[in-house]
Design a protein around this motif. Structure first.
Motif, PDB file in Angstrom:
ATOM      1  N   GLN A 197      33.197 -16.591 -30.077  1.00  0.00           N
ATOM      2  CA  GLN A 197      32.067 -15.923 -29.433  1.00  0.00           C
ATOM      3  C   GLN A 197      32.237 -14.409 -29.471  1.00  0.00           C
ATOM      4  N   ALA A 198      33.478 -13.948 -29.331  1.00  0.00           N
ATOM      5  CA  ALA A 198      33.733 -12.512 -29.405  1.00  0.00           C
ATOM      6  C   ALA A 198      33.371 -11.965 -30.781  1.00  0.00           C
ATOM      7  N   LEU A 199      33.705 -12.713 -31.837  1.00  0.00           N
ATOM      8  CA  LEU A 199      33.351 -12.284 -33.194  1.00  0.00           C
ATOM      9  C   LEU A 199      31.840 -12.269 -33.392  1.00  0.00           C
ATOM     10  N   GLU A 200      31.154 -13.262 -32.825  1.00  0.00           N
ATOM     11  CA  GLU A 200      29.694 -13.296 -32.921  1.00  0.00           C
ATOM     12  C   GLU A 200      29.083 -12.099 -32.182  1.00  0.00           C
ATOM     13  N   ASP A 201      29.664 -11.742 -31.030  1.00  0.00           N
ATOM     14  CA  ASP A 201      29.164 -10.595 -30.269  1.00  0.00           C
ATOM     15  C   ASP A 201      29.359  -9.297 -31.048  1.00  0.00           C
ATOM     16  N   ILE A 202      30.501  -9.164 -31.730  1.00  0.00           N
ATOM     17  CA  ILE A 202      30.746  -7.954 -32.530  1.00  0.00           C
ATOM     18  C   ILE A 202      29.743  -7.877 -33.672  1.00  0.00           C
ATOM     19  N   GLY A 203      29.493  -9.018 -34.328  1.00  0.00           N
ATOM     20  CA  GLY A 203      28.492  -9.037 -35.386  1.00  0.00           C
ATOM     21  C   GLY A 203      27.120  -8.640 -34.882  1.00  0.00           C
ATOM     22  N   GLY A 204      26.788  -9.080 -33.658  1.00  0.00           N
ATOM     23  CA  GLY A 204      25.505  -8.702 -33.073  1.00  0.00           C
ATOM     24  C   GLY A 204      25.422  -7.220 -32.764  1.00  0.00           C
ATOM     25  N   LYS A 205      26.525  -6.632 -32.314  1.00  0.00           N
ATOM     26  CA  LYS A 205      26.530  -5.208 -31.967  1.00  0.00           C
ATOM     27  C   LYS A 205      26.333  -4.324 -33.195  1.00  0.00           C
ATOM     28  N   ILE A 206      26.953  -4.723 -34.311  1.00  0.00           N
ATOM     29  CA  ILE A 206      26.858  -3.883 -35.513  1.00  0.00           C
ATOM     30  C   ILE A 206      25.692  -4.290 -36.404  1.00  0.00           C
ATOM     31  N   GLY A 207      25.040  -5.409 -36.052  1.00  0.00           N
ATOM     32  CA  GLY A 207      23.850  -5.816 -36.786  1.00  0.00           C
ATOM     33  C   GLY A 207      24.117  -6.457 -38.127  1.00  0.00           C
ATOM     34  N   ARG A 208      25.330  -6.933 -38.344  1.00  0.00           N
ATOM     35  CA  ARG A 208      25.667  -7.569 -39.615  1.00  0.00           C
ATOM     36  C   ARG A 208      26.600  -8.748 -39.379  1.00  0.00           C
ATOM     37  N   THR A 209      26.598  -9.667 -40.321  1.00  0.00           N
ATOM     38  CA  THR A 209      27.507 -10.802 -40.262  1.00  0.00           C
ATOM     39  C   THR A 209      28.914 -10.349 -40.634  1.00  0.00           C
ATOM     40  N   LEU A 210      29.910 -10.822 -39.895  1.00  0.00           N
ATOM     41  CA  LEU A 210      31.292 -10.474 -40.202  1.00  0.00           C
ATOM     42  C   LEU A 210      31.862 -11.416 -41.258  1.00  0.00           C
ATOM     43  N   SER A 211      32.655 -10.866 -42.156  1.00  0.00           N
ATOM     44  CA  SER A 211      33.363 -11.671 -43.148  1.00  0.00           C
ATOM     45  C   SER A 211      34.856 -11.482 -42.958  1.00  0.00           C
ATOM     46  N   LEU A 212      35.569 -12.595 -42.683  1.00  0.00           N
ATOM     47  CA  LEU A 212      37.024 -12.557 -42.523  1.00  0.00           C
ATOM     48  C   LEU A 212      37.749 -12.962 -43.804  1.00  0.00           C
ATOM     49  N   ALA A 213      37.008 -13.125 -44.882  1.00  0.00           N
ATOM     50  CA  ALA A 213      37.600 -13.611 -46.127  1.00  0.00           C
ATOM     51  C   ALA A 213      38.599 -12.626 -46.729  1.00  0.00           C
ATOM     52  N   HIS A 214      38.516 -11.346 -46.334  1.00  0.00           N
ATOM     53  CA  HIS A 214      39.429 -10.332 -46.861  1.00  0.00           C
ATOM     54  C   HIS A 214      40.377  -9.805 -45.786  1.00  0.00           C
ATOM     55  N   CYS A 215      40.456 -10.503 -44.660  1.00  0.00           N
ATOM     56  CA  CYS A 215      41.331 -10.080 -43.563  1.00  0.00           C
ATOM     57  C   CYS A 215      42.757 -10.571 -43.842  1.00  0.00           C
ATOM     58  N   ASN A 216      43.686  -9.645 -43.991  1.00  0.00           N
ATOM     59  CA  ASN A 216      45.063 -10.007 -44.327  1.00  0.00           C
ATOM     60  C   ASN A 216      46.054  -9.771 -43.190  1.00  0.00           C
ATOM     61  N   ILE A 217      45.619  -9.143 -42.102  1.00  0.00           N
ATOM     62  CA  ILE A 217      46.514  -8.832 -40.987  1.00  0.00           C
ATOM     63  C   ILE A 217      45.897  -9.300 -39.675  1.00  0.00           C
ATOM     64  N   ILE A 218      46.652 -10.075 -38.890  1.00  0.00           N
ATOM     65  CA  ILE A 218      46.247 -10.487 -37.550  1.00  0.00           C
ATOM     66  C   ILE A 218      47.277  -9.956 -36.564  1.00  0.00           C
ATOM     67  N   VAL A 219      46.804  -9.292 -35.518  1.00  0.00           N
ATOM     68  CA  VAL A 219      47.684  -8.734 -34.491  1.00  0.00           C
ATOM     69  C   VAL A 219      47.465  -9.524 -33.202  1.00  0.00           C
ATOM     70  N   LEU A 220      48.514 -10.170 -32.710  1.00  0.00           N
ATOM     71  CA  LEU A 220      48.412 -10.974 -31.497  1.00  0.00           C
ATOM     72  C   LEU A 220      49.259 -10.370 -30.387  1.00  0.00           C
ATOM     73  N   SER A 221      48.681 -10.262 -29.205  1.00  0.00           N
ATOM     74  CA  SER A 221      49.442  -9.787 -28.054  1.00  0.00           C
ATOM     75  C   SER A 221      50.321 -10.904 -27.521  1.00  0.00           C
ATOM     76  N   LYS A 222      51.251 -10.529 -26.651  1.00  0.00           N
ATOM     77  CA  LYS A 222      52.129 -11.522 -26.044  1.00  0.00           C
ATOM     78  C   LYS A 222      51.314 -12.539 -25.248  1.00  0.00           C
ATOM     79  N   ASN A 223      50.277 -12.069 -24.549  1.00  0.00           N
ATOM     80  CA  ASN A 223      49.428 -12.989 -23.773  1.00  0.00           C
ATOM     81  C   ASN A 223      48.664 -13.944 -24.680  1.00  0.00           C
ATOM     82  N   ALA A 224      48.217 -13.446 -25.832  1.00  0.00           N
ATOM     83  CA  ALA A 224      47.486 -14.309 -26.770  1.00  0.00           C
ATOM     84  C   ALA A 224      48.398 -15.366 -27.369  1.00  0.00           C
TER      85      ALA A 224
END
Length: 377
Positions: free
Chosen positions: A84-111
């Motif tokens: 839902q957070a990704l959908e909200d970001i896509g709505g804010k910028i007015g475009r569909t997000l593509s994660l197909a080229h995402c090579n780095i994920i940063v996770l917090s200790k809580n996550a």
């Protein structure tokens, strides 16, 4: 026979026609209608997921790698789920997000303590996140790291990709999503992740063409988190991380230091390999490595430093040093019952249905067997 051939030919023609018709009627997004996500950060607040994406817009006709730094945007939003957070970001910028080229994920200790295997699987299946993307951890909010600038690169996502996605296997821990999920699903239920520790650069003489907000920084990835599926995260210091990687992976071109008498010796592991075996409640680790001397620091130079006697004695002392450190790392794993050496997997492979996880650590012993050879660097 001829009738069967004609029937198969008819079916093939119908299949081609149907696929051609449907292919022309399925709606698709143009690349100019998408924002390419280069890097994603996930934090958990206790009620919501705080998701940060670093995106680049290819609307100017440029690819992600050739885009100007002015085209990058780092956006954070909160929602009950990561999707839902990704959908909200896509709505804010007015475009569909593509994660197909995402090579780095940063996770917090809580996550990392909030069912990471669940939302990572969803990102793979529903958002096309590559399974070979690399995960790094932070002890703070991911967005704080993602907004930093590094002098050696236009973008921190490209900087981390350079560090993490190279072919050579140094002592730096590299955990891909598929490795993370496999480790979580194994009997050991534990994986290790490099911790991204930024150090700000105060020197105003740093030259860079990069513009935008954020401070210049270098990134240290020498320490690790040992993350267990039972909901525990343990810090592994730099030395523990190094020995863990020596035991778990094949190493190439790793540089280490050791104090030997009055000498501070830097040496290189040209290549190494470790074979670990479980039998009769004992783990044997056969470590084999080629070692090259790089630099010897001493107040007074002596020809003894170049002699065969010195080299033989040094290799003997190095063997003792590595044996002691490997035993220390095993004891840390045993006393904390954090299986970052993946020993439960070895026991399961050896004993099968006779494997007893409850009594696994009670009388477990460890026997490192080290074989070193001196070569030219």
């Amino acid at each position: 026979m001829q009738k069967l051939f004609k029937f198969k030919s008819f079916i093939l023609v119908v299949f081609v026609v149907v696929c051609t018709f449907l292919g022309r009627t399925i709606s698709t997004f143009s690349i100019s209608e998408r924002n390419i996500v280069l890097m994603i950060g996930i934090d958990y607040t206790g009620t919501d997921y705080a998701v940060t994406t670093q995106v680049v817009s290819p609307s100017s006709g440029q690819g992600a790698e050739s885009a100007s730094s002015d085209n990058f945007a780092t956006i954070t939003t909160k929602a009950p789920t990561v999707a839902q957070a990704l959908e909200d970001i896509g709505g804010k910028i007015g475009r569909t997000l593509s994660l197909a080229h995402c090579n780095i994920i940063v996770l917090s200790k809580n996550a990392l303590l909030s069912n990471p295997d669940s939302y990572l699987n969803n990102l793979i299946t529903s958002w096309l996140l590559p399974i070979n993307a690399v995960i790094v951890a932070v002890d703070d909010k991911p967005e704080n790291v993602m907004k930093l600038k590094v002098p050696s690169s236009e973008n921190i996502a490209f900087y981390l990709q350079t560090l993490m996605l190279t072919e050579k296997k140094s002592l730096l821990t590299k955990t891909h999503i598929n490795t993370f999920l496999t480790d979580f699903a194994s009997k050991s239920k534990t994986t290790t992740l490099p911790i991204c520790v930024p150090t700000e650069i105060d020197d105003e003489s740093v030259l860079s063409s990069q513009s935008g907000t954020g401070k210049y920084a270098t990134i240290d990835l020498k320490t690790n988190f040992a993350v267990s599926k039972d909901g525990t995260v343990m810090l592994l210091d730099e030395k523990t991380t190094q020995i863990t990687n020596l035991l778990r992976t094949k190493i190439k071109e790793a540089y280490l230091n050791v104090q030997y008498d009055d000498y501070n010796v830097e040496y290189q592991i040209v290549k190494s390999d470790t074979k670990m075996k479980y039998e009769n409640n004992s783990v044997t680790a056969k470590f084999k490595a080629e070692i090259a001397l790089v630099e010897i620091e001493n107040k007074t130079f002596s020809e003894f430093l170049l002699s065969k006697e010195f080299k033989d004695k040094f290799m003997s002392e190095l063997k003792k040093d590595l044996t002691e450190k490997m035993n220390d790392v095993f004891e840390l794993s045993k006393t904390t019952k954090s299986d970052f050496l993946m020993l439960r997997n070895l026991a399961w492979q050896s004993e099968g249905l006779n494997y007893n996880p409850d009594a696994f650590w009670e009388n477990l012993t460890f026997n490192p067997q080290i074989e070193l050879s001196l070569v030219k660097s």
